[in-house]
Design a protein around this motif. Structure first.
Motif, PDB file in Angstrom:
ATOM      1  N   ALA A   1       0.836  -1.203   0.000  1.00 26.27           N
ATOM      2  CA  ALA A   1       0.000   0.000   0.000  1.00 26.27           C
ATOM      3  C   ALA A   1       0.869   1.252   0.000  1.00 26.27           C
ATOM      4  CB  ALA A   1      -0.918   0.002   1.213  1.00 26.27           C
ATOM      5  N   THR A   2       0.366   2.308  -0.641  1.00 28.23           N
ATOM      6  CA  THR A   2       1.049   3.599  -0.691  1.00 28.23           C
ATOM      7  C   THR A   2       0.255   4.617   0.121  1.00 28.23           C
ATOM      8  OG1 THR A   2       1.940   3.157  -2.903  1.00 28.23           O
ATOM      9  CG2 THR A   2       1.859   5.457  -2.180  1.00 28.23           C
ATOM     10  N   LEU A   3       0.902   5.223   1.096  1.00 31.73           N
ATOM     11  CA  LEU A   3       0.253   6.261   1.896  1.00 31.73           C
ATOM     12  C   LEU A   3       0.117   7.528   1.060  1.00 31.73           C
ATOM     13  CD1 LEU A   3      -0.755   7.342   4.690  1.00 31.73           C
ATOM     14  CD2 LEU A   3       1.615   8.040   5.112  1.00 31.73           C
ATOM     15  N   ILE A   4      -1.114   8.013   0.888  1.00 28.53           N
ATOM     16  CA  ILE A   4      -1.311   9.254   0.137  1.00 28.53           C
ATOM     17  C   ILE A   4      -1.810  10.392   1.020  1.00 28.53           C
ATOM     18  CG2 ILE A   4      -1.727   8.039  -2.034  1.00 28.53           C
ATOM     19  CD1 ILE A   4      -4.728   8.641  -1.658  1.00 28.53           C
ATOM     20  N   ARG A   5      -2.288  10.068   2.219  1.00 27.19           N
ATOM     21  CA  ARG A   5      -2.772  11.113   3.124  1.00 27.19           C
ATOM     22  C   ARG A   5      -2.624  10.608   4.553  1.00 27.19           C
ATOM     23  NH1 ARG A   5      -4.018  16.681   2.887  1.00 27.19           N
ATOM     24  NH2 ARG A   5      -5.488  17.130   4.576  1.00 27.19           N
ATOM     25  N   GLY A   6      -1.692  11.187   5.305  1.00 25.02           N
ATOM     26  CA  GLY A   6      -1.446  10.754   6.668  1.00 25.02           C
ATOM     27  C   GLY A   6      -1.129  11.938   7.562  1.00 25.02           C
ATOM     28  N   GLY A   7      -0.953  11.667   8.835  1.00 24.67           N
ATOM     29  CA  GLY A   7      -0.657  12.725   9.795  1.00 24.67           C
ATOM     30  C   GLY A   7      -1.611  12.696  10.965  1.00 24.67           C
ATOM     31  N   HIS A   8      -1.687  13.804  11.691  1.00 23.70           N
ATOM     32  CA  HIS A   8      -2.531  13.871  12.881  1.00 23.70           C
ATOM     33  C   HIS A   8      -4.029  13.859  12.579  1.00 23.70           C
ATOM     34  CE1 HIS A   8       0.729  14.349  15.734  1.00 23.70           C
ATOM     35  NE2 HIS A   8       1.275  15.255  14.947  1.00 23.70           N
ATOM     36  N   PRO A   9      -4.519  14.504  11.513  1.00 24.83           N
ATOM     37  CA  PRO A   9      -5.970  14.491  11.272  1.00 24.83           C
ATOM     38  C   PRO A   9      -6.495  13.073  11.054  1.00 24.83           C
ATOM     39  CG  PRO A   9      -4.924  16.223   9.990  1.00 24.83           C
ATOM     40  CD  PRO A   9      -3.818  15.383  10.565  1.00 24.83           C
ATOM     41  N   TRP A  10      -7.751  12.867  11.427  1.00 30.87           N
ATOM     42  CA  TRP A  10      -8.428  11.588  11.210  1.00 30.87           C
ATOM     43  C   TRP A  10      -9.150  11.681   9.874  1.00 30.87           C
ATOM     44  CZ3 TRP A  10      -7.925   7.104  13.668  1.00 30.87           C
ATOM     45  CH2 TRP A  10      -8.865   6.098  13.437  1.00 30.87           C
ATOM     46  N   GLU A  11      -8.743  10.836   8.907  1.00 31.15           N
ATOM     47  CA  GLU A  11      -9.250  10.955   7.537  1.00 31.15           C
ATOM     48  C   GLU A  11      -9.696   9.586   7.035  1.00 31.15           C
ATOM     49  OE1 GLU A  11      -6.906  14.929   6.236  1.00 31.15           O
ATOM     50  OE2 GLU A  11      -5.759  13.074   6.031  1.00 31.15           O
ATOM     51  N   VAL A  12     -10.954   9.521   6.599  1.00 32.91           N
ATOM     52  CA  VAL A  12     -11.588   8.239   6.293  1.00 32.91           C
ATOM     53  C   VAL A  12     -12.548   8.386   5.114  1.00 32.91           C
ATOM     54  CG1 VAL A  12     -11.409   7.338   8.659  1.00 32.91           C
ATOM     55  CG2 VAL A  12     -13.376   8.740   8.016  1.00 32.91           C
ATOM     56  N   GLN A  13     -13.152   7.266   4.719  1.00 32.51           N
ATOM     57  CA  GLN A  13     -14.218   7.196   3.717  1.00 32.51           C
ATOM     58  C   GLN A  13     -13.815   7.780   2.360  1.00 32.51           C
ATOM     59  OE1 GLN A  13     -17.239   9.292   5.959  1.00 32.51           O
ATOM     60  NE2 GLN A  13     -17.899   7.443   7.024  1.00 32.51           N
ATOM     61  N   PRO A  14     -12.710   7.309   1.774  1.00 30.06           N
ATOM     62  CA  PRO A  14     -12.296   7.816   0.459  1.00 30.06           C
ATOM     63  C   PRO A  14     -13.202   7.301  -0.655  1.00 30.06           C
ATOM     64  CG  PRO A  14     -10.887   6.000   1.122  1.00 30.06           C
ATOM     65  CD  PRO A  14     -11.788   6.279   2.297  1.00 30.06           C
ATOM     66  N   ARG A  15     -13.470   8.161  -1.636  1.00 28.01           N
ATOM     67  CA  ARG A  15     -14.290   7.791  -2.796  1.00 28.01           C
ATOM     68  C   ARG A  15     -13.692   8.407  -4.064  1.00 28.01           C
ATOM     69  NH1 ARG A  15     -19.659   5.948  -2.141  1.00 28.01           N
ATOM     70  NH2 ARG A  15     -19.781   4.806  -0.175  1.00 28.01           N
ATOM     71  N   PHE A  16     -13.448   7.562  -5.069  1.00 33.37           N
ATOM     72  CA  PHE A  16     -12.951   8.054  -6.350  1.00 33.37           C
ATOM     73  C   PHE A  16     -14.016   8.883  -7.065  1.00 33.37           C
ATOM     74  CE2 PHE A  16      -9.847   4.511  -6.097  1.00 33.37           C
ATOM     75  CZ  PHE A  16      -8.699   5.189  -6.482  1.00 33.37           C
ATOM     76  N   SER A  17     -13.573   9.935  -7.750  1.00 31.68           N
ATOM     77  CA  SER A  17     -14.473  10.691  -8.619  1.00 31.68           C
ATOM     78  C   SER A  17     -14.798   9.846  -9.847  1.00 31.68           C
ATOM     79  CB  SER A  17     -13.821  12.009  -9.037  1.00 31.68           C
ATOM     80  OG  SER A  17     -12.631  11.769  -9.773  1.00 31.68           O
ATOM     81  N   PRO A  18     -15.880  10.160 -10.557  1.00 32.88           N
ATOM     82  CA  PRO A  18     -16.269   9.349 -11.715  1.00 32.88           C
ATOM     83  C   PRO A  18     -15.184   9.233 -12.785  1.00 32.88           C
ATOM     84  CG  PRO A  18     -18.084  10.753 -11.047  1.00 32.88           C
ATOM     85  CD  PRO A  18     -16.895  11.180 -10.236  1.00 32.88           C
TER      86      PRO A  18
END
Length: 227
Positions: free
Chosen positions: A75-92
């Protein structure tokens, strides 16, 4: 004694005012911390999506967002750090990813490129929480659930629509009370309808001891053309 008490009161008020003027930033925690490296081969309570070309999976794990080939691999980390970030969805068109992040201080909908660059906050709620964003087929809007807290922990929700350039949004549904929730919006392939789940249990309030043999949730449909 009165002078000392008054002086202490003034100092306390000045300190409180100074603290109120400081902007809190989730990216800069005001407590000691350290980085810890962990290696995992599986996860639970994750959200994932598959790119429109079927080649890439995007998923969240412990508040960070990763991509990996559909066939497996590292896996490649594309968004990390202190914020809690979830529920990714690709655009059409597969060029962007919408996700939920508290980087701005509370849960809002953000959009970024598929490599994690050019992240932009779309919604600007400072008290209500937004999550579960989905794209419209034309890629111009995201539709998400806005959460309203109440006397109980789960609260209730409404479905809102936002243009990807930002703005205050358009309310699609109105909560019937502060206890019964709506969630999980999904847009039809032609973009006309929004489907979502809603608590239809009788009584008009949340109950933990619901009868599982009767209807609790129902799937509802909202027409974006007629309302």
């Amino acid at each position: 004694m009165k002078r000392i008490a008054l002086a202490l009161l003034l100092v306390g008020c000045m300190g409180s005012a100074a603290m109120a003027q400081d902007d809190w930033d989730v990216n800069v925690p005001d407590f000691p911390s350290k980085d810890v490296t962990i290696t995992v081969s599986e996860g639970t309570w994750m959200s994932l999506d598959v790119s429109p070309d079927g080649q890439t999976v995007v998923f969240d794990l412990l508040g960070d967002i990763y991509t990996m080939p559909i066939g497996g691999g590292e896996a490649t980390l594309i968004r990390g750090g202190h914020p809690w970030e979830v529920q990714p969805r690709f655009s059409p068109d597969g060029s962007q990813i919408a996700f939920t992040s508290d980087a701005g201080g509370g849960d809002n909908i953000w959009v970024m490129d598929t490599d994690g660059e050019n992240a932009k906050q779309i919604t600007k709620e400072s008290f209500r929480l937004l999550n579960n964003a989905v794209w419209t087929p034309d890629g111009q809007f995201v539709i998400a659930r806005k959460h309203f807290t109440s006397g109980r922990s789960l609260g209730a929700g409404e479905i809102w629509q936002y243009h990807i350039t930002g703005g205050s949004g358009i309310q699609l549904t109105e909560r019937k009370n502060d206890q019964q929730d709506v969630n999980e919006p999904a847009v039809s392939p032609d973009g006309r309808y929004v489907y979502f789940s809603e608590d239809f249990y009788p009584g008009g309030f949340f109950q933990y001891n619901k009868d599982p043999n009767s209807q609790i949730y129902a799937i509802r449909r909202y027409d974006r053309q007629t309302g």
